[in-house]
Scaffold this motif. Structure first.
Motif, PDB file in Angstrom:
ATOM      1  N   SER A 208       0.750  14.540  -4.062  1.00 51.48           N
ATOM      2  CA  SER A 208       1.380  13.268  -3.709  1.00 51.48           C
ATOM      3  C   SER A 208       0.312  12.201  -3.570  1.00 51.48           C
ATOM      4  O   SER A 208      -0.800  12.471  -3.104  1.00 51.48           O
ATOM      5  N   VAL A 209       0.682  10.994  -3.975  1.00 53.18           N
ATOM      6  CA  VAL A 209      -0.195   9.839  -3.848  1.00 53.18           C
ATOM      7  C   VAL A 209       0.502   8.841  -2.931  1.00 53.18           C
ATOM      8  O   VAL A 209       1.677   8.516  -3.135  1.00 53.18           O
ATOM      9  N   TYR A 210      -0.223   8.366  -1.931  1.00 41.18           N
ATOM     10  CA  TYR A 210       0.301   7.393  -0.981  1.00 41.18           C
ATOM     11  C   TYR A 210      -0.543   6.132  -1.036  1.00 41.18           C
ATOM     12  O   TYR A 210      -1.765   6.212  -1.125  1.00 41.18           O
ATOM     13  N   VAL A 211       0.119   4.996  -0.954  1.00 46.10           N
ATOM     14  CA  VAL A 211      -0.567   3.715  -0.856  1.00 46.10           C
ATOM     15  C   VAL A 211      -0.250   3.171   0.539  1.00 46.10           C
ATOM     16  O   VAL A 211       0.923   3.067   0.922  1.00 46.10           O
ATOM     17  N   LEU A 212      -1.301   2.846   1.285  1.00 48.38           N
ATOM     18  CA  LEU A 212      -1.125   2.326   2.634  1.00 48.38           C
ATOM     19  C   LEU A 212      -1.559   0.871   2.704  1.00 48.38           C
ATOM     20  O   LEU A 212      -2.443   0.431   1.960  1.00 48.38           O
ATOM     21  N   GLU A 213      -0.915   0.161   3.590  1.00 42.73           N
ATOM     22  CA  GLU A 213      -1.293  -1.215   3.898  1.00 42.73           C
ATOM     23  C   GLU A 213      -1.134  -1.376   5.402  1.00 42.73           C
ATOM     24  O   GLU A 213      -0.072  -1.054   5.956  1.00 42.73           O
ATOM     25  N   ASP A 214      -2.172  -1.835   6.047  1.00 43.78           N
ATOM     26  CA  ASP A 214      -2.162  -1.996   7.507  1.00 43.78           C
ATOM     27  C   ASP A 214      -1.744  -0.709   8.225  1.00 43.78           C
ATOM     28  O   ASP A 214      -1.004  -0.737   9.210  1.00 43.78           O
ATOM     29  N   GLY A 215      -2.201   0.439   7.696  1.00 42.56           N
ATOM     30  CA  GLY A 215      -1.963   1.708   8.359  1.00 42.56           C
ATOM     31  C   GLY A 215      -0.596   2.320   8.147  1.00 42.56           C
ATOM     32  O   GLY A 215      -0.247   3.286   8.823  1.00 42.56           O
ATOM     33  N   LYS A 216       0.197   1.768   7.207  1.00 41.04           N
ATOM     34  CA  LYS A 216       1.528   2.313   6.939  1.00 41.04           C
ATOM     35  C   LYS A 216       1.722   2.515   5.445  1.00 41.04           C
ATOM     36  O   LYS A 216       1.202   1.756   4.626  1.00 41.04           O
TER      37      LYS A 216
ATOM     38  N   ILE B 198       3.290   2.149   2.018  1.00 40.00           N
ATOM     39  CA  ILE B 198       4.116   1.134   1.354  1.00 40.00           C
ATOM     40  C   ILE B 198       4.625   1.622   0.001  1.00 40.00           C
ATOM     41  O   ILE B 198       5.483   0.979  -0.614  1.00 40.00           O
ATOM     42  N   ASN B 199       4.109   2.763  -0.453  1.00 37.41           N
ATOM     43  CA  ASN B 199       4.547   3.346  -1.719  1.00 37.41           C
ATOM     44  C   ASN B 199       4.034   4.784  -1.775  1.00 37.41           C
ATOM     45  O   ASN B 199       3.003   5.103  -1.177  1.00 37.41           O
ATOM     46  N   SER B 200       4.760   5.629  -2.496  1.00 33.92           N
ATOM     47  CA  SER B 200       4.306   7.014  -2.670  1.00 33.92           C
ATOM     48  C   SER B 200       4.915   7.593  -3.928  1.00 33.92           C
ATOM     49  O   SER B 200       5.940   7.123  -4.418  1.00 33.92           O
ATOM     50  N   LYS B 201       4.264   8.626  -4.424  1.00 34.51           N
ATOM     51  CA  LYS B 201       4.729   9.331  -5.612  1.00 34.51           C
ATOM     52  C   LYS B 201       4.426  10.802  -5.411  1.00 34.51           C
ATOM     53  O   LYS B 201       3.266  11.190  -5.225  1.00 34.51           O
ATOM     54  N   ALA B 202       5.471  11.628  -5.427  1.00 35.37           N
ATOM     55  CA  ALA B 202       5.311  13.076  -5.286  1.00 35.37           C
ATOM     56  C   ALA B 202       5.464  13.725  -6.654  1.00 35.37           C
ATOM     57  O   ALA B 202       6.366  13.364  -7.419  1.00 35.37           O
ATOM     58  N   MET B 203       4.577  14.661  -6.942  1.00 39.88           N
ATOM     59  CA  MET B 203       4.605  15.369  -8.223  1.00 39.88           C
ATOM     60  C   MET B 203       4.529  16.878  -7.970  1.00 39.88           C
ATOM     61  O   MET B 203       3.479  17.491  -8.084  1.00 39.88           O
ATOM     62  N   PRO B 204       5.673  17.473  -7.616  1.00 36.75           N
ATOM     63  CA  PRO B 204       5.682  18.925  -7.414  1.00 36.75           C
ATOM     64  C   PRO B 204       5.612  19.651  -8.746  1.00 36.75           C
ATOM     65  O   PRO B 204       5.958  19.090  -9.789  1.00 36.75           O
ATOM     66  N   ASP B 205       5.187  20.888  -8.703  1.00 32.62           N
ATOM     67  CA  ASP B 205       5.152  21.730  -9.897  1.00 32.62           C
ATOM     68  C   ASP B 205       6.583  22.166 -10.195  1.00 32.62           C
ATOM     69  O   ASP B 205       7.080  23.153  -9.653  1.00 32.62           O
ATOM     70  N   LYS B 206       7.256  21.420 -11.046  1.00 27.21           N
ATOM     71  CA  LYS B 206       8.675  21.673 -11.321  1.00 27.21           C
ATOM     72  C   LYS B 206       8.897  22.975 -12.080  1.00 27.21           C
ATOM     73  O   LYS B 206       9.925  23.627 -11.899  1.00 27.21           O
ATOM     74  N   LEU B 207       7.952  23.358 -12.915  1.00 30.95           N
ATOM     75  CA  LEU B 207       8.083  24.642 -13.603  1.00 30.95           C
ATOM     76  C   LEU B 207       8.122  25.767 -12.574  1.00 30.95           C
ATOM     77  O   LEU B 207       9.004  26.634 -12.610  1.00 30.95           O
ATOM     78  N   MET B 208       7.188  25.737 -11.629  1.00 28.13           N
ATOM     79  CA  MET B 208       7.139  26.747 -10.573  1.00 28.13           C
ATOM     80  C   MET B 208       8.444  26.730  -9.764  1.00 28.13           C
ATOM     81  O   MET B 208       9.016  27.775  -9.442  1.00 28.13           O
TER      82      MET B 208
ATOM     83  N   SER C 227      -9.271  10.394  -0.065  1.00 30.46           N
ATOM     84  CA  SER C 227      -9.009   8.999   0.243  1.00 30.46           C
ATOM     85  C   SER C 227      -9.911   8.091  -0.574  1.00 30.46           C
ATOM     86  O   SER C 227     -11.084   8.374  -0.778  1.00 30.46           O
ATOM     87  N   ASP C 228      -9.323   7.022  -1.052  1.00 27.70           N
ATOM     88  CA  ASP C 228     -10.056   5.940  -1.686  1.00 27.70           C
ATOM     89  C   ASP C 228      -9.491   4.649  -1.116  1.00 27.70           C
ATOM     90  O   ASP C 228      -8.493   4.121  -1.632  1.00 27.70           O
ATOM     91  N   ASN C 229     -10.074   4.219  -0.025  1.00 27.83           N
ATOM     92  CA  ASN C 229      -9.584   3.052   0.716  1.00 27.83           C
ATOM     93  C   ASN C 229      -8.133   3.253   1.135  1.00 27.83           C
ATOM     94  O   ASN C 229      -7.852   4.111   1.935  1.00 27.83           O
ATOM     95  N   ASP C 230      -7.207   2.491   0.564  1.00 31.47           N
ATOM     96  CA  ASP C 230      -5.805   2.570   0.965  1.00 31.47           C
ATOM     97  C   ASP C 230      -4.990   3.539   0.116  1.00 31.47           C
ATOM     98  O   ASP C 230      -3.765   3.583   0.232  1.00 31.47           O
ATOM     99  N   ASN C 231      -5.625   4.309  -0.733  1.00 32.92           N
ATOM    100  CA  ASN C 231      -4.952   5.297  -1.566  1.00 32.92           C
ATOM    101  C   ASN C 231      -5.323   6.696  -1.075  1.00 32.92           C
ATOM    102  O   ASN C 231      -6.503   7.034  -1.013  1.00 32.92           O
ATOM    103  N   ILE C 232      -4.296   7.466  -0.757  1.00 40.21           N
ATOM    104  CA  ILE C 232      -4.503   8.816  -0.251  1.00 40.21           C
ATOM    105  C   ILE C 232      -3.818   9.784  -1.204  1.00 40.21           C
ATOM    106  O   ILE C 232      -2.669   9.562  -1.606  1.00 40.21           O
ATOM    107  N   VAL C 233      -4.514  10.871  -1.544  1.00 40.11           N
ATOM    108  CA  VAL C 233      -3.959  11.900  -2.413  1.00 40.11           C
ATOM    109  C   VAL C 233      -3.953  13.213  -1.642  1.00 40.11           C
ATOM    110  O   VAL C 233      -4.971  13.607  -1.072  1.00 40.11           O
ATOM    111  N   THR C 234      -2.789  13.866  -1.623  1.00 34.85           N
ATOM    112  CA  THR C 234      -2.689  15.176  -0.991  1.00 34.85           C
ATOM    113  C   THR C 234      -2.348  16.224  -2.039  1.00 34.85           C
ATOM    114  O   THR C 234      -1.528  15.983  -2.925  1.00 34.85           O
ATOM    115  N   PHE C 235      -2.985  17.371  -1.921  1.00 33.86           N
ATOM    116  CA  PHE C 235      -2.623  18.567  -2.670  1.00 33.86           C
ATOM    117  C   PHE C 235      -1.980  19.477  -1.626  1.00 33.86           C
ATOM    118  O   PHE C 235      -2.598  19.764  -0.600  1.00 33.86           O
ATOM    119  N   TYR C 236      -0.759  19.879  -1.868  1.00 35.54           N
ATOM    120  CA  TYR C 236      -0.009  20.581  -0.837  1.00 35.54           C
ATOM    121  C   TYR C 236       0.782  21.754  -1.414  1.00 35.54           C
ATOM    122  O   TYR C 236       0.964  21.882  -2.620  1.00 35.54           O
TER     123      TYR C 236
END
Length: 136
Positions: A96-104, A106-116, A61-70
């Motif tokens: 995946s990267v999520y942008v939150l505002e007021d706890g929800k 508001i934007n996200s970007k998923a980057m799966p390993d497409k080769l895999m 987490s970096d304030n309102d930016n959350i990054v997950t490795f899944y």
């Protein structure tokens, strides 16, 4: 404190929305304006892999930016885009990267390993990179 709160929101969203498929609770985690896009992005994946389950390996987490490795795992039971159902069980890593505002979200970007992903579906040879390295 806010960083911890945002991480917990995303962890709960993975459990409730992505794993338990309780779409009626999505507005608790996803901003109403972003919800149609979020649903649209995930619709084909969930239809093609109805038993899909996500497991968060790491979360940052970096304030309102959350990054997950899944990892996600599921069975390819119906067409995914133009790829006919294979019946194969696959497991894919992603970020995946999520942008939150007021706890929800508001934007996200998923980057799966497409080769895999494509290798496990049998569309690309699993030893493709190895063969490419040998030919150089």
């Amino acid at each position: 404190m806010k960083q911890l709160q945002n991480k917990e929101i995303i962890k709960e969203m993975y459990d409730v929305i992505l794993n338990r498929k309780e779409k009626d609770k999505a507005n608790k985690y996803i901003d109403n304006e972003y919800l149609p896009k979020f649903n649209d992005v995930n619709k084909t994946l969930f239809e093609s892999f109805p038993d899909i389950l996500f497991e968060i390996e790491k979360i940052y987490s970096d304030n309102d930016n959350i990054v997950t490795f899944y990892n996600w795992a599921g069975t390819h039971t119906s067409d995914y885009r133009n790829i006919a159902a294979t019946g194969k069980n696959i497991k894919v890593k992603g970020v995946s990267v999520y942008v939150l505002e007021d706890g929800k979200v508001i934007n996200s970007k998923a980057m799966p390993d497409k080769l895999m992903f494509f290798q496990q579906l049998g569309l690309i040879p699993e030893d493709l990179l190895e063969k490419m390295m040998k030919s150089q």
